[in-house]
Enzyme design. Structure first.
Site, PDB file in Angstrom:
ATOM      1  N   GLU A   1     -11.033   0.535   6.939  1.00  0.00           N
ATOM      2  CA  GLU A   1     -11.743  -0.716   6.705  1.00  0.00           C
ATOM      3  C   GLU A   1     -12.136  -0.854   5.236  1.00  0.00           C
ATOM      4  O   GLU A   1     -12.038  -1.944   4.660  1.00  0.00           O
ATOM      5  CB  GLU A   1     -13.000  -0.790   7.583  1.00  0.00           C
ATOM      6  CG  GLU A   1     -12.725  -0.758   9.068  1.00  0.00           C
ATOM      7  CD  GLU A   1     -12.711   0.645   9.673  1.00  0.00           C
ATOM      8  OE1 GLU A   1     -12.915   0.753  10.887  1.00  0.00           O
ATOM      9  OE2 GLU A   1     -12.499   1.634   8.930  1.00  0.00           O
TER      10      GLU A   1
ATOM     11  N   HIS B   1     -12.014   4.940   4.034  1.00  0.00           N
ATOM     12  CA  HIS B   1     -11.591   4.710   5.416  1.00  0.00           C
ATOM     13  C   HIS B   1     -10.718   3.458   5.455  1.00  0.00           C
ATOM     14  O   HIS B   1     -10.644   2.712   4.476  1.00  0.00           O
ATOM     15  CB  HIS B   1     -12.807   4.525   6.307  1.00  0.00           C
ATOM     16  CG  HIS B   1     -13.523   5.803   6.621  1.00  0.00           C
ATOM     17  ND1 HIS B   1     -14.514   5.870   7.567  1.00  0.00           N
ATOM     18  CD2 HIS B   1     -13.388   7.051   6.130  1.00  0.00           C
ATOM     19  CE1 HIS B   1     -14.964   7.110   7.660  1.00  0.00           C
ATOM     20  NE2 HIS B   1     -14.309   7.844   6.776  1.00  0.00           N
TER      21      HIS B   1
ATOM     22  N   CYS C   1     -18.417   2.100   7.544  1.00  0.00           N
ATOM     23  CA  CYS C   1     -17.630   0.870   7.621  1.00  0.00           C
ATOM     24  C   CYS C   1     -18.425  -0.247   8.289  1.00  0.00           C
ATOM     25  O   CYS C   1     -18.324  -1.408   7.899  1.00  0.00           O
ATOM     26  CB  CYS C   1     -16.315   1.144   8.340  1.00  0.00           C
ATOM     27  SG  CYS C   1     -15.270   2.298   7.419  1.00  0.00           S
TER      28      CYS C   1
ATOM     29  N   SER D   1     -12.826   2.182  16.395  1.00  0.00           N
ATOM     30  CA  SER D   1     -14.209   1.727  16.314  1.00  0.00           C
ATOM     31  C   SER D   1     -14.810   2.105  14.950  1.00  0.00           C
ATOM     32  O   SER D   1     -14.699   3.251  14.517  1.00  0.00           O
ATOM     33  CB  SER D   1     -15.003   2.385  17.449  1.00  0.00           C
ATOM     34  OG  SER D   1     -16.319   1.922  17.489  1.00  0.00           O
TER      35      SER D   1
ATOM     36  N   CYS E   1     -16.960   3.378  11.922  1.00  0.00           N
ATOM     37  CA  CYS E   1     -17.993   4.400  11.698  1.00  0.00           C
ATOM     38  C   CYS E   1     -19.221   3.745  11.069  1.00  0.00           C
ATOM     39  O   CYS E   1     -19.194   2.568  10.699  1.00  0.00           O
ATOM     40  CB  CYS E   1     -17.436   5.489  10.776  1.00  0.00           C
ATOM     41  SG  CYS E   1     -17.318   4.954   9.059  1.00  0.00           S
TER      42      CYS E   1
END
Length: 162
Positions: A69, A67, A99, A94, A96
């Site tokens: 991040e 992802h 992350c 936002s 998950c």
């Protein structure tokens, strides 16, 4: 401080540097989209310098975990925990659960989120662990994700584990 108008017509106070970090995260999301991936970008800032940047590369790399991040953390490299405890993570969406876990593991104390309208991650968990969060509801982030979800709902559902 620079005043940033968000899509909900609220005003958020970001410094010019903070705005430049969010723009860098948005640029990362756009790179991911241009590569055929999911448009989520992230940067990590430490003492006024971006030390890591990345975007969702699950499609591009055939990865289960990359992802935005996670990519930014990977690109920041192996750093002492003391550095991460002084960082701010910027993300276009936002975070998950995965992350969020990485943010908590490295004790990153502050997260600035582009939007949570299209996906609500684990912000309450972050806040319960004393991570300061700020949600901008940035129209650029919202529009990019809404368009992506409309065009590629199956890929989006795969990314969020549906």
């Amino acid at each position: 401080m620079q005043l940033i108008k968000t899509s909900k017509e609220t005003i958020m106070n970001l410094s010019p540097f903070e705005e430049s970090c969010m723009l860098a995260a948005i640029d990362e999301a756009r790179k991911g989209l241009a590569e055929g991936g999911i448009p989520i970008g992230s940067v990590i800032e430490h003492n006024g310098k971006i030390i890591g940047r990345g975007h969702n590369r699950r499609v591009q790399n055939g990865s289960a975990i990359l992802h935005g991040e996670m990519d930014a953390l990977e690109n920041a490299g192996r750093l002492p925990a003391s550095v991460y405890r002084e960082c701010t993570l910027y993300t276009t969406l936002s975070p998950c659960p995965m992350c969020t876990g990485a943010i908590l593991l490295y004790q990153i104390p502050r997260v600035i989120i582009g939007e949570n309208k299209t996906f609500m991650g684990e912000e309450k968990l972050l806040e319960s662990r004393n991570v300061k969060t700020m949600v901008l509801q940035d129209h650029r982030c919202i529009e990019m994700m809404e368009q992506f979800i409309l065009k590629k709902p199956n890929l989006w559902n795969e990314d969020i584990g549906v």
